[in-house]
Design a protein around this motif. Structure first.
Motif, PDB file in Angstrom:
ATOM      1  N   ARG A 115      11.115  48.476  21.741  1.00  0.00           N
ATOM      2  CA  ARG A 115      10.587  48.732  20.402  1.00  0.00           C
ATOM      3  C   ARG A 115       9.212  49.402  20.434  1.00  0.00           C
ATOM      4  O   ARG A 115       8.603  49.588  19.402  1.00  0.00           O
ATOM      5  CB  ARG A 115      10.519  47.435  19.622  1.00  0.00           C
ATOM      6  N   ASP A 163      12.717  54.890  18.510  1.00  0.00           N
ATOM      7  CA  ASP A 163      11.862  55.369  17.425  1.00  0.00           C
ATOM      8  C   ASP A 163      12.330  54.676  16.144  1.00  0.00           C
ATOM      9  O   ASP A 163      13.401  54.985  15.613  1.00  0.00           O
ATOM     10  CB  ASP A 163      11.984  56.889  17.305  1.00  0.00           C
ATOM     11  N   THR A 164      11.531  53.727  15.671  1.00  0.00           N
ATOM     12  CA  THR A 164      11.969  52.879  14.562  1.00  0.00           C
ATOM     13  C   THR A 164      12.285  53.683  13.303  1.00  0.00           C
ATOM     14  O   THR A 164      13.291  53.431  12.622  1.00  0.00           O
ATOM     15  CB  THR A 164      10.911  51.812  14.257  1.00  0.00           C
ATOM     16  N   ARG A 165      11.443  54.649  12.976  1.00  0.00           N
ATOM     17  CA  ARG A 165      11.687  55.429  11.757  1.00  0.00           C
ATOM     18  C   ARG A 165      12.987  56.216  11.858  1.00  0.00           C
ATOM     19  O   ARG A 165      13.774  56.265  10.897  1.00  0.00           O
ATOM     20  CB  ARG A 165      10.506  56.355  11.490  1.00  0.00           C
ATOM     21  N   ARG A 166      13.219  56.833  13.005  1.00  0.00           N
ATOM     22  CA  ARG A 166      14.479  57.569  13.179  1.00  0.00           C
ATOM     23  C   ARG A 166      15.669  56.617  13.190  1.00  0.00           C
ATOM     24  O   ARG A 166      16.749  56.950  12.674  1.00  0.00           O
ATOM     25  CB  ARG A 166      14.433  58.373  14.472  1.00  0.00           C
ATOM     26  N   ILE A 184      15.938  53.734  11.627  1.00  0.00           N
ATOM     27  CA  ILE A 184      16.213  53.310  10.252  1.00  0.00           C
ATOM     28  C   ILE A 184      16.933  54.419   9.488  1.00  0.00           C
ATOM     29  O   ILE A 184      17.912  54.163   8.768  1.00  0.00           O
ATOM     30  CB  ILE A 184      14.906  52.913   9.542  1.00  0.00           C
ATOM     31  N   ALA A 185      16.444  55.659   9.652  1.00  0.00           N
ATOM     32  CA  ALA A 185      17.100  56.788   8.976  1.00  0.00           C
ATOM     33  C   ALA A 185      18.543  56.929   9.447  1.00  0.00           C
ATOM     34  O   ALA A 185      19.452  57.176   8.645  1.00  0.00           O
ATOM     35  CB  ALA A 185      16.323  58.071   9.240  1.00  0.00           C
ATOM     36  N   ARG A 186      18.751  56.758  10.756  1.00  0.00           N
ATOM     37  CA  ARG A 186      20.103  56.839  11.316  1.00  0.00           C
ATOM     38  C   ARG A 186      20.982  55.724  10.754  1.00  0.00           C
ATOM     39  O   ARG A 186      22.150  55.936  10.411  1.00  0.00           O
ATOM     40  CB  ARG A 186      20.012  56.757  12.838  1.00  0.00           C
ATOM     41  N   PHE A 191      21.804  51.978  13.725  1.00  0.00           N
ATOM     42  CA  PHE A 191      20.388  51.794  14.033  1.00  0.00           C
ATOM     43  C   PHE A 191      20.148  51.828  15.539  1.00  0.00           C
ATOM     44  O   PHE A 191      19.196  52.452  16.030  1.00  0.00           O
ATOM     45  CB  PHE A 191      19.922  50.465  13.440  1.00  0.00           C
ATOM     46  N   SER A 210      21.091  55.086  20.041  1.00  0.00           N
ATOM     47  CA  SER A 210      20.120  56.060  20.543  1.00  0.00           C
ATOM     48  C   SER A 210      20.815  57.193  21.288  1.00  0.00           C
ATOM     49  O   SER A 210      21.479  56.939  22.302  1.00  0.00           O
ATOM     50  CB  SER A 210      19.123  55.372  21.480  1.00  0.00           C
TER      51      SER A 210
END
Length: 393
Positions: free
Chosen positions: A42, A66-69, A71-73, A88, A91
């Motif tokens: 994380r 990448d937390t933002r990516r 979440i978007a995913r 989420f 990767s």
């Protein structure tokens, strides 16, 4: 045999539930096989933590999520009718690495830790789904008590389909308790499933080990809760206890205190210090002094899935655990010695009345825990399944 172990967390240090399971699984597997570890971190700091366990692995790849990516995913996956959780954790970089490992190494089997990693299930290699607990059931429980109930319910249904579909293709799916296994067999009755529980590091959680208990702590009569406080079931459970049960207990015993020990307490937990007798410590270097000096350990969770390491660690230290019925149910039908069901004030008063005057470890509880919760014995079914895959190769 070469084993690919895929985890949603870095296995070290083994300081919280998911890492404890991952760390000890990799450690035990490495005693029998060549383990290739592929996992998610994380943050950069987490990715670069050192551990002797690194040296026991044939290869290690830690990909920073990448937390933002992520979440978007996850949101995109959910919007398209899929599961937020698996999207989420999906990767692209880790998937590319895993494909390279499978291409370049003679991988004989894959172990997937947690249903969140279901998107990594291989097509042509036998794999074991080590779900630990039924995550979808936790989402169903969240839906009943969290503000995001509708979203939790939708995610629960989608994650349950994933758990069932991936289990149908797995060599075997493992859950950590018989109670969780029985639930999963109702969800996926045609899937091969078994139980492989969690153990305890008895070298560390040993009441006779060398650790310092401050005199001030020894002189205070207190109950203690230990856990990752950013985890909703933990924060929800201890807040409810502090607000509905503890004031009544303190009214009967004005000297009684409550210590809440754990990392990342949210505002709902830190503000408990405004109540008389309650101390929120935040992160501590060593939880053993708090366990050793306590009168008892409270685990009042109303959402509980799988096995609770905090319970096993308390029992290993010889402490009585005052637990919610949800916690006791996770151990059914064989509730460990030392775990006492407490819901009402009256039940807590009765249980505390049976405690010894001094916070000495209960030898019977220690011995019973050591006899039942060794990592080697608990993970034996997982090792046996891998041996079967190796023989059939």
């Amino acid at each position: 045999m070469d084993i690919l172990y895929i985890s949603h967390c870095v296995p070290w240090p083994p300081d919280k539930g998911e890492r404890i399971r991952a760390f000890n699984s990799v450690r035990v597997l490495a005693e029998h096989h060549r383990v290739h570890l592929a996992c998610l971190a994380r943050g950069e700091a987490e990715a670069h933590v050192e551990s002797d366990l690194r040296e026991r692995c044939a290869s290690v790849r830690i990909e920073v999520l990448d937390t933002r990516r992520a979440i978007a995913r996850g949101l995109l996956g959910a919007a398209l009718g899929g599961c937020f959780t698996t999207a989420f954790y999906a990767s692209p970089a880790l998937k590319a690495h895993i494909a390279a490992v499978i291409r370049d190494a003679p991988i004989g089997a894959v172990v997937l830790l947690s249903s969140g990693m279901a998107s990594y299930a291989p097509e042509a290699i036998p794999y074991i789904a080590d779900w630990g607990d039924v995550d979808s059931e936790k989402r169903f429980q969240y839906a009943k008590i969290r503000m995001t109930g509708i979203a939790q319910l939708l995610e629960a249904r989608r994650l349950r389909r994933v758990e069932r579909d991936v289990a149908m293709r797995a060599r075997r799916t493992f859950l950590t308790t018989e109670n969780e296994l029985a639930l999963f067999r109702r969800i996926a009755p045609d899937a091969a499933a078994g139980c492989a529980g969690n153990g305890v590091d008895f070298g560390w959680f040993d009441p006779a080990a060398s650790f310092v208990v401050p005199d001030d702590l020894r002189r205070r009569g207190f109950l203690v809760f230990v856990g990752m406080l950013s985890y909703f079931p933990n924060s929800d459970g201890i807040c409810r206890f502090a607000e509905t049960i503890f004031p009544a207990l303190r009214a009967r015993d004005p000297e009684l205190e409550l210590f809440v020990v754990g990392r990342d307490p949210p505002r709902s937990v830190t503000r408990l210090t405004e109540k008389p007798g309650i101390t929120v410590t935040g992160a501590v270097e060593d939880v053993r002094p708090y366990l050793a000096a306590s009168r008892a350990v409270v685990v009042p969770l109303r959402i509980a899935r799988g096995i609770q390491n905090k319970v096993l660690e308390a029992l290993a230290m010889g402490k009585t655990v005052l637990a919610s019925r949800e916690i006791r149910q996770t151990f059914a039908p064989n509730v460990p010695l030392g775990v006492v069901a407490c819901e009402s004030v009256g039940e807590y008063v009765q249980a505390m009345g049976a405690l010894p005057a001094l916070p000495a470890p209960d030898t019977a509880i220690v011995n019973a825990t050591r006899a039942r919760f060794t990592w080697a014995e608990c993970l034996a079914p997982l090792i046996a399944e891998l041996s079967g895959i190796e023989r059939s190769a």
